[in-house]
Design an enzyme around this catalytic site. Structure first.
Site, PDB file in Angstrom:
ATOM      1  N   TYR A 148      -0.053  51.552  75.432  1.00 32.09           N
ATOM      2  CA  TYR A 148      -0.968  52.229  76.217  1.00 32.09           C
ATOM      3  C   TYR A 148      -1.198  51.488  77.438  1.00 32.09           C
ATOM      4  O   TYR A 148      -1.724  50.275  77.232  1.00 32.09           O
ATOM      5  CB  TYR A 148      -1.995  52.680  75.544  1.00 32.09           C
ATOM      6  CG  TYR A 148      -3.291  53.276  76.171  1.00 32.09           C
ATOM      7  CD1 TYR A 148      -3.243  54.799  76.557  1.00 32.09           C
ATOM      8  CD2 TYR A 148      -4.399  52.531  76.305  1.00 32.09           C
ATOM      9  CE1 TYR A 148      -4.263  55.372  77.401  1.00 32.09           C
ATOM     10  CE2 TYR A 148      -5.383  53.311  77.096  1.00 32.09           C
ATOM     11  CZ  TYR A 148      -5.084  54.624  77.489  1.00 32.09           C
ATOM     12  OH  TYR A 148      -6.286  55.220  78.198  1.00 32.09           O
ATOM     13  N   ASP A 241       0.918  43.822  80.565  1.00 30.71           N
ATOM     14  CA  ASP A 241      -0.428  44.319  80.640  1.00 30.71           C
ATOM     15  C   ASP A 241      -1.087  43.357  79.362  1.00 30.71           C
ATOM     16  O   ASP A 241      -0.842  43.763  78.553  1.00 30.71           O
ATOM     17  CB  ASP A 241      -0.330  45.643  80.298  1.00 30.71           C
ATOM     18  CG  ASP A 241      -1.589  46.307  79.920  1.00 30.71           C
ATOM     19  OD1 ASP A 241      -2.652  45.595  79.787  1.00 30.71           O
ATOM     20  OD2 ASP A 241      -1.702  47.574  79.879  1.00 30.71           O
ATOM     21  N   LYS A 269     -10.962  44.228  79.643  1.00 29.60           N
ATOM     22  CA  LYS A 269     -11.589  43.750  78.319  1.00 29.60           C
ATOM     23  C   LYS A 269     -12.302  42.523  78.527  1.00 29.60           C
ATOM     24  O   LYS A 269     -13.714  42.330  79.171  1.00 29.60           O
ATOM     25  CB  LYS A 269     -10.610  44.079  77.185  1.00 29.60           C
ATOM     26  CG  LYS A 269     -10.289  45.286  76.979  1.00 29.60           C
ATOM     27  CD  LYS A 269      -9.633  45.657  75.714  1.00 29.60           C
ATOM     28  CE  LYS A 269      -8.888  46.996  75.599  1.00 29.60           C
ATOM     29  NZ  LYS A 269      -9.635  48.306  75.253  1.00 29.60           N
TER      30      LYS A 269
HETATM   31  C1  LIG Z   1      -3.375  47.366  76.814  1.00 30.61           C
HETATM   32  C2  LIG Z   1      -4.136  48.432  77.791  1.00 30.61           C
HETATM   33  N1  LIG Z   1      -4.100  48.560  78.937  1.00 30.61           N
HETATM   34  C3  LIG Z   1      -4.761  49.340  79.462  1.00 30.61           C
HETATM   35  C4  LIG Z   1      -5.961  49.722  79.143  1.00 30.61           C
HETATM   36  C5  LIG Z   1      -6.865  50.695  79.773  1.00 30.61           C
HETATM   37  O1  LIG Z   1      -8.077  49.998  79.912  1.00 30.61           O
HETATM   38  P1  LIG Z   1      -9.346  50.790  80.255  1.00 30.61           P
HETATM   39  O2  LIG Z   1      -9.883  51.379  78.918  1.00 30.61           O
HETATM   40  O3  LIG Z   1     -10.386  49.993  80.528  1.00 30.61           O
HETATM   41  O4  LIG Z   1      -9.144  51.827  81.418  1.00 30.61           O
HETATM   42  C6  LIG Z   1      -5.993  49.617  77.664  1.00 30.61           C
HETATM   43  C7  LIG Z   1      -7.305  50.200  76.971  1.00 30.61           C
HETATM   44  O5  LIG Z   1      -7.342  50.093  76.046  1.00 30.61           O
HETATM   45  C8  LIG Z   1      -5.117  48.830  77.023  1.00 30.61           C
HETATM   46  O6  LIG Z   1      -5.456  48.723  75.692  1.00 30.61           O
END
Ligand SMILES: Cc1ncc(COP(=O)(O)O)c(C=O)c1O
Length: 433
Positions: A148, A241, A269
């Site tokens: 994700y 990511d 985060k």
């Molecule tokens: C690995 C990863 N990338 C991107 C995101 C997206 O971040 P946001 O919720 O701040 O849009 C998340 C959200 O949980 C994530 O776990």
């Protein structure tokens, strides 16, 4: 089955919320539908504990899904945010704190020389793809099934039938042609990755280097190395990511831990210390393609917000040195070992798998270790839901979905671990093997 929390303040708030918010929440997992109960409404948090509006207290292993590596309402973070707020909450003009934060990130993360801040991980993922496409002159991107990266249209793509296919929309509203630009490959599948990178001219190979959105499913030996090699051989950019793993599994994230440097990195985060902040970064020559240094447009009214920057800077300062990571590792190990013992005592040793890495953990109800999304989907989700409800009833708040990771923090003490393990043992005892 849905457990309704009748006659509680949470139930009253949920009923009111259903009138004004879709599903009663502002982000789906909070509704707790996957574990068949109504959500609880939070009043406040302190350290590793959460208090709901009915004044029940919980040991919190969710910690806002990752940002709160120092726990709730850490006094130094609260003081920094308060002081920043008193100077003004947003200026839409540069502040020196943003430069301090970029410098601190660059000092820690091997692949980040420069960065651009955004307000969410989704925004950072969306922007990094634009940059990768601009830099390579290519359109297609590759992602892994079960990963994700935020709710960007092109990243809400599921695998079609067969391996390494063009993606299909994972949600109504995602245009077919947008999803089709995303190639979806099973995680840890060497052959499928080699085939997909040979067949498609890719702008980017996008991966969570320590996937934690299908539960925690680390890379098999050599898989991250293969990603790096295939990106280099085919001219694609390797994008990690690290929204979850960044600053958590090591000061420089998974790329430091596994010694694989990507071309671009997405962060979120922890970087915002519990306030809305995220970023993407990389080497100067790539990042200077971003406007106004370069021609790739990307902007944000609240990007680099001074409150979020203050929270992020203080959080990184609290993580300085080796001790915080040693403490986080010790908490995670004690938790993982205690949960494994509890599962064993309940006769569930052949039904439960525990994956753990400093600051991250997942309890899978599975007979074999989970190595990809198909295996995560094949877990006994009903057993997880029942166990999770059992934990909540005993004052332990864990992710209301088998697909999410637990987030141990620096605020968790051996006593929190003990409380969790005894609640887990009692909840395991209620599960039919
Ligand atoms: C690995 C990863 N990338 C991107 C995101 C997206 O971040 P946001 O919720 O701040 O849009 C998340 C959200 O949980 C994530 O776990």
């Amino acid at each position: 089955m849905t457990i309704s929390l009748r006659d509680t303040r949470s139930a009253d708030q949920y009923a009111r919320a259903l009138t004004y918010l879709p599903g009663g929440v502002n982000s789906p997992v909070r509704a707790m539908r996957a574990i068949g109960r109504d959500p609880l409404f939070v009043e406040r948090g302190r350290g590793a504990e959460l208090f709901d509006v009915d004044n029940n207290s919980y040991v919190d292993w969710v910690c806002s899904w990752g940002p709160l590596i120092c726990g709730h309402a850490h006094p130094q973070i609260v003081a920094a945010v308060t002081a920043a707020a008193e100077r003004g909450t947003s200026f839409g003009a540069p502040t020196s704190g943003e430069v301090d934060l970029a410098e601190e990130v660059s000092r820690r993360v091997p692949g980040v020389q420069m960065l651009r801040m955004t307000s969410s991980g989704t925004e950072a993922s969306m922007s990094v793809i634009r940059l990768a496409r601009a830099a390579t002159g290519r359109t297609k991107i590759l992602k892994f099934a079960g990963a994700y990266h935020g709710h960007v249209d092109g990243l809400l793509a599921d695998a079609g039938s067969g391996l390494a296919t063009q993606g299909i929309p994972a949600s109504p509203g995602v245009p077919q042609e947008v999803a089709a630009s995303t190639i979806v490959v099973p995680w840890n599948d060497h052959e499928a990755l080699v085939a997909a990178t040979a067949e498609h001219e890719l702008a980017a190979i996008l991966a969570e280097p320590l996937p934690a959105n299908m539960g925690l499913v680390p890379a098999a030996a050599g898989f991250l190395e293969l990603l790096r090699a295939r990106a280099d051989e085919t001219g694609a950019l390797l994008v990690f990511d690290e929204v979850i793993s960044g600053f958590r599994v090591a000061p420089g994230g998974a790329q430091e831990l596994f010694e694989i440097t990507p071309d671009l990195t997405v962060m979120g985060k922890v970087i915002g210390g519990g306030l809305p902040a995220a970023a993407y970064g990389g080497p100067r020559e790539l990042m200077e393609r971003i406007a106004p240094a370069g021609d790739v447009y990307q902007a944000g009214t609240l990007s680099g917000n001074p409150l979020a920057v203050a929270a992020g800077l203080t959080t990184l300062a609290l993580l300085d040195g080796e001790q915080p990571y040693a403490n986080l590792a010790a908490t995670t190990t004690a938790l993982a070992e205690g949960l494994a013992d509890a599962a064993r005592s309940a006769g569930l040793q052949d039904h439960v798998q525990i994956a753990a890495q400093t600051g991250l953990l997942t309890v899978f109800f599975s007979a074999a270790p989970v190595t990809d999304y198909a295996a995560a989907q094949a877990c006994d989700h009903d057993a997880y839901a029942a166990w999770c409800r059992g934990l909540l009833a005993r004052g332990v708040y864990v992710p209301a979905s088998q697909y999410e990771a637990w987030f141990p923090s620096l605020a968790h003490t051996p006593e929190h671990v003990e409380r969790t393990i005894s609640a887990a043992a009692a909840a395991f005892a209620e599960i039919e093997p």
